[in-house]
Write a protein that holds these residues in place. Structure first.
Motif, PDB file in Angstrom:
ATOM      1  N   UNK A 197       0.816  -1.213   0.000  1.00  0.00           N
ATOM      2  CA  UNK A 197       0.000   0.000   0.000  1.00  0.00           C
ATOM      3  C   UNK A 197       0.848   1.260   0.000  1.00  0.00           C
ATOM      4  N   UNK A 198       1.926   1.245   0.763  1.00  0.00           N
ATOM      5  CA  UNK A 198       2.830   2.406   0.802  1.00  0.00           C
ATOM      6  C   UNK A 198       3.476   2.622  -0.563  1.00  0.00           C
ATOM      7  N   UNK A 199       3.943   1.542  -1.186  1.00  0.00           N
ATOM      8  CA  UNK A 199       4.607   1.670  -2.489  1.00  0.00           C
ATOM      9  C   UNK A 199       3.625   2.154  -3.554  1.00  0.00           C
ATOM     10  N   UNK A 254       3.038   7.525  -6.624  1.00  0.00           N
ATOM     11  CA  UNK A 254       2.562   8.849  -7.052  1.00  0.00           C
ATOM     12  C   UNK A 254       3.666   9.916  -7.042  1.00  0.00           C
ATOM     13  N   UNK A 255       4.583   9.836  -6.096  1.00  0.00           N
ATOM     14  CA  UNK A 255       5.705  10.777  -6.074  1.00  0.00           C
ATOM     15  C   UNK A 255       6.585  10.549  -7.302  1.00  0.00           C
ATOM     16  N   UNK A 256       6.836   9.298  -7.625  1.00  0.00           N
ATOM     17  CA  UNK A 256       7.663   8.940  -8.778  1.00  0.00           C
ATOM     18  C   UNK A 256       6.990   9.365 -10.079  1.00  0.00           C
ATOM     19  N   UNK A 257       5.681   9.170 -10.160  1.00  0.00           N
ATOM     20  CA  UNK A 257       4.964   9.411 -11.407  1.00  0.00           C
ATOM     21  C   UNK A 257       4.516  10.854 -11.601  1.00  0.00           C
ATOM     22  N   UNK A 258       4.504  11.664 -10.560  1.00  0.00           N
ATOM     23  CA  UNK A 258       4.002  13.029 -10.692  1.00  0.00           C
ATOM     24  C   UNK A 258       4.703  13.818 -11.795  1.00  0.00           C
ATOM     25  N   UNK A 259       6.036  13.823 -11.858  1.00  0.00           N
ATOM     26  CA  UNK A 259       6.685  14.595 -12.936  1.00  0.00           C
ATOM     27  C   UNK A 259       6.396  14.052 -14.341  1.00  0.00           C
ATOM     28  N   UNK A 260       5.875  12.840 -14.429  1.00  0.00           N
ATOM     29  CA  UNK A 260       5.561  12.291 -15.749  1.00  0.00           C
ATOM     30  C   UNK A 260       4.420  13.050 -16.420  1.00  0.00           C
ATOM     31  N   UNK A 261       3.747  13.916 -15.671  1.00  0.00           N
ATOM     32  CA  UNK A 261       2.722  14.771 -16.270  1.00  0.00           C
ATOM     33  C   UNK A 261       3.328  15.562 -17.419  1.00  0.00           C
ATOM     34  N   UNK A 285      17.579  14.041 -14.458  1.00  0.00           N
ATOM     35  CA  UNK A 285      17.439  15.233 -13.617  1.00  0.00           C
ATOM     36  C   UNK A 285      16.350  15.015 -12.565  1.00  0.00           C
ATOM     37  N   UNK A 286      15.203  14.511 -12.985  1.00  0.00           N
ATOM     38  CA  UNK A 286      14.092  14.241 -12.059  1.00  0.00           C
ATOM     39  C   UNK A 286      14.483  13.149 -11.068  1.00  0.00           C
ATOM     40  N   UNK A 287      15.210  12.135 -11.537  1.00  0.00           N
ATOM     41  CA  UNK A 287      15.680  11.073 -10.640  1.00  0.00           C
ATOM     42  C   UNK A 287      16.528  11.671  -9.528  1.00  0.00           C
ATOM     43  N   UNK A 288      17.454  12.547  -9.879  1.00  0.00           N
ATOM     44  CA  UNK A 288      18.311  13.189  -8.880  1.00  0.00           C
ATOM     45  C   UNK A 288      17.516  14.019  -7.894  1.00  0.00           C
ATOM     46  N   UNK A 289      16.589  14.801  -8.391  1.00  0.00           N
ATOM     47  CA  UNK A 289      15.764  15.633  -7.506  1.00  0.00           C
ATOM     48  C   UNK A 289      14.963  14.764  -6.545  1.00  0.00           C
ATOM     49  N   UNK A 290      14.295  13.751  -7.089  1.00  0.00           N
ATOM     50  CA  UNK A 290      13.452  12.905  -6.226  1.00  0.00           C
ATOM     51  C   UNK A 290      14.305  12.108  -5.249  1.00  0.00           C
ATOM     52  N   UNK A 300      12.810   5.810 -12.716  1.00  0.00           N
ATOM     53  CA  UNK A 300      12.277   6.959 -13.447  1.00  0.00           C
ATOM     54  C   UNK A 300      12.767   7.006 -14.894  1.00  0.00           C
ATOM     55  N   UNK A 301      14.057   6.834 -15.170  1.00  0.00           N
ATOM     56  CA  UNK A 301      14.461   6.854 -16.586  1.00  0.00           C
ATOM     57  C   UNK A 301      13.765   5.782 -17.425  1.00  0.00           C
ATOM     58  N   UNK A 302      13.597   4.598 -16.881  1.00  0.00           N
ATOM     59  CA  UNK A 302      12.914   3.528 -17.624  1.00  0.00           C
ATOM     60  C   UNK A 302      11.450   3.884 -17.876  1.00  0.00           C
ATOM     61  N   UNK A 303      10.774   4.342 -16.848  1.00  0.00           N
ATOM     62  CA  UNK A 303       9.351   4.661 -16.967  1.00  0.00           C
ATOM     63  C   UNK A 303       9.139   5.794 -17.962  1.00  0.00           C
TER      64      UNK A 303
END
Length: 171
Positions: free
Chosen positions: A5-7, A13-20, A62-67, A95-98
């Motif tokens: 549930x946590x994952x 959602x934290x990982x996927x948010x920048x994918x917007x 870049x997003x990977x580093x920030x997150x 993140x890079x793969x997704x």
């Protein structure tokens, strides 16, 4: 079960948010690449694919580093808990793969390879289901995390391979 549930409910959602940003950009690729495909402009397909994939890779790194580096403050701000950040940090490396897969899938759709995208995504789901059925009972939650990593890496590699085949076929 609580880790699951946590994952899925908090870390992803934290990982996927920048994918917007990537999704908005990637959806515009379908008609653009369809136009190149209809014109049989293989030079432009190769040129734009290279530019877009390199740009996406840099953005995702870049997003990977920030997150990764700001997982604690992000989780404290969003969930009032810092312990979720361990899962966010772990999944940040996906993140890079997704993000690359999102872009590659849309390029493939523009190149009339949407059936390939469907089959690749079905294979991805079958890998995940197989891992959950066979590996999770033995490894527990680690098996679930492993299934996410393996299925995402598989998906992006096969999608990229399919894109490269299409680009070289259209020469």
């Amino acid at each position: 079960l609580s880790n699951y549930g946590i994952v899925n409910g908090m870390a992803m959602p934290v990982i996927m948010f920048p994918s917007v940003f990537i999704n908005c950009f990637a959806s515009l690729l379908v008609p653009e690449f369809a136009r190149y495909y209809v014109k049989k402009d293989s030079r432009r397909i190769k040129q734009m694919s290279t530019f877009i994939l390199v740009s996406t890779l840099f953005f995702s790194l870049f997003i990977t580093g920030i997150i990764y580096f700001f997982a604690d403050p992000i989780c404290k701000m969003m969930y009032k808990q810092a312990d979720i950040s361990q899962y966010v940090k772990m999944l940040a490396f996906l993140i890079p793969c997704i993000y690359m897969d999102l872009v590659i899938d849309n390029i493939l759709k523009g190149l009339d390879a949407q059936i390939s995208v469907v089959f690749i995504n079905i294979a991805d789901c079958l890998i995940t289901i197989s891992f959950i059925y066979f590996i999770v009972p033995n490894l527990g939650f680690l098996g679930y995390i492993l299934s996410i990593f393996i299925s995402e890496i598989f998906n992006v590699i096969i999608s990229l391979f399919r894109l490269l085949l299409l680009i070289h076929k259209n020469k």
